[in-house]
Design a protein around this motif. Structure first.
Motif, PDB file in Angstrom:
ATOM      1  N   GLU A  68       8.701  -0.997   0.605  1.00 39.93           N
ATOM      2  CA  GLU A  68       9.771  -1.757  -0.054  1.00 39.93           C
ATOM      3  C   GLU A  68      10.541  -2.639   0.917  1.00 39.93           C
ATOM      4  OE1 GLU A  68      12.876   0.516  -1.981  1.00 39.93           O
ATOM      5  OE2 GLU A  68      13.817  -1.314  -2.702  1.00 39.93           O
ATOM      6  N   ASP A  83       8.092   3.804  -1.187  1.00 35.66           N
ATOM      7  CA  ASP A  83       9.549   3.661  -1.328  1.00 35.66           C
ATOM      8  C   ASP A  83      10.154   4.672  -0.372  1.00 35.66           C
ATOM      9  OD1 ASP A  83      12.179   3.399  -1.994  1.00 35.66           O
ATOM     10  OD2 ASP A  83      11.751   3.025  -4.110  1.00 35.66           O
ATOM     11  N   LEU A  85      13.085   5.353   0.538  1.00 41.57           N
ATOM     12  CA  LEU A  85      14.286   6.056   0.047  1.00 41.57           C
ATOM     13  C   LEU A  85      14.546   5.476  -1.342  1.00 41.57           C
ATOM     14  CD1 LEU A  85      17.745   6.375   1.922  1.00 41.57           C
ATOM     15  CD2 LEU A  85      17.183   7.143  -0.379  1.00 41.57           C
TER      16      LEU A  85
HETATM   17 CA    CA Z   1      14.176   2.169  -1.824  1.00 37.60          CA
END
Ligand code: CA
Ligand code: IPD
Ligand code: CA
Length: 259
Positions: A68, A83, A85
């Motif tokens: 991301e 992703d 986080l």
């Molecule tokens: Ca994220």
């Protein structure tokens, strides 16, 4: 040495998760804005992504990695979607719903995926055709047709969809059988559909890394996962309906008719 992909995704998610836990609730991380003032990136996002990319690129140098927080995203049918986080705003606000989410896709189809919630130490994972698991326990979707049905969605970062979301909720409220939650962590909500905690989840504007792992985890548990118009799920189409099969035909007409 030959590494197993799912086992590698699990071990690197645990590592990234413990880094995120280290930062959670403290003051020693930096927060910056991305496209708008609700779309944030922190030291934890960036360091988590670095750990994951370094490890996956060294174990699987032939598999492209899409994170991301990368500067340039190229559309790919074969990649790890990361992703680092998911739920950054929750992390910053100390609302305890966020994960590390990594999906491996080949020929535009999910092969395996991991979603790790580092606060609860909740590990969700799936391998295509082999079922999905929560901390080692096999997941089966619950068809609790008689009880109140708990549905969830999120607002996302694209305000052009907010009004549609309100209209969907207004329509569904008329049916008098649904309750609603907004957790702010798409990957976890999708896994919760697979775990039967939520009975359905929809979102109007998600990106591949938000969904790449959860889609397989929910589907392998027996959930129906489609686009919001009922067509087969496509990682690049930016929307999702993950739902217990008995609710699919009740929710789809509402979601399809919202303009
Ligand atoms: Ca994220
Ligand atoms: C966000 C979360 C949220 C969803 C947003 C995503 P991020 O991810 O998953 O639930 O509504 O659209 O962008 O930015 O915290 O990784
Ligand atoms: Ca996300």
């Amino acid at each position: 040495m030959k590494y197993d992909i799912l086992e590698s995704l699990i071990s690197v998610s645990l590592k990234a998760g413990s880094l995120i836990r280290h930062y959670y609730g403290g003051k020693d991380f930096k927060v910056s804005e991305k496209k708008d003032n609700h779309d944030l990136v922190t030291t934890a996002d960036l360091e988590s992504q670095e750990i994951i990319i370094n490890e996956l690129s060294s174990r699987f140098p032939d598999i492209p990695v899409i994170g991301e927080e990368d500067q340039h995203i190229i559309k790919r049918e074969h990649a790890f979607f990361i992703d680092p986080l998911d739920g950054t705003l929750n992390f910053v606000k100390q609302l305890p719903f966020f994960t590390v989410s990594i999906g491996y896709w080949k020929d535009n189809q999910p092969v395996c995926g991991v979603v790790f919630d580092p606060l609860r130490q909740d590990l969700f994972y799936a391998r295509v055709g082999m079922g999905s698991y929560h901390n080692g326990k096999k997941l089966f979707i619950r068809e609790d047709d008689n009880k109140s049905q708990l549905l969830a969605s999120d607002w996302g970062h694209d305000s052009s969809h907010f009004k549609k979301n309100i209209l969907v909720i207004q329509q569904l409220l008329k049916k008098n059988s649904y309750l609603f939650r907004f957790m702010g962590c798409a990957s976890l909500a999708i896994c919760y559909v697979g775990a039967g905690i939520l009975n359905g989840y929809w979102h109007f504007s998600l990106l591949p890394w938000d969904m790449a792992a959860g889609v397989l985890i929910a589907r392998e548990a027996g959930a129906s996962v489609t686009l919001l118009n009922g067509e087969p799920f496509d990682l690049w189409q930016k929307d999702i309906l993950a739902v217990a099969p008995h609710l699919k035909d009740k929710l789809l007409p509402v979601l399809t008719n919202i303009k």
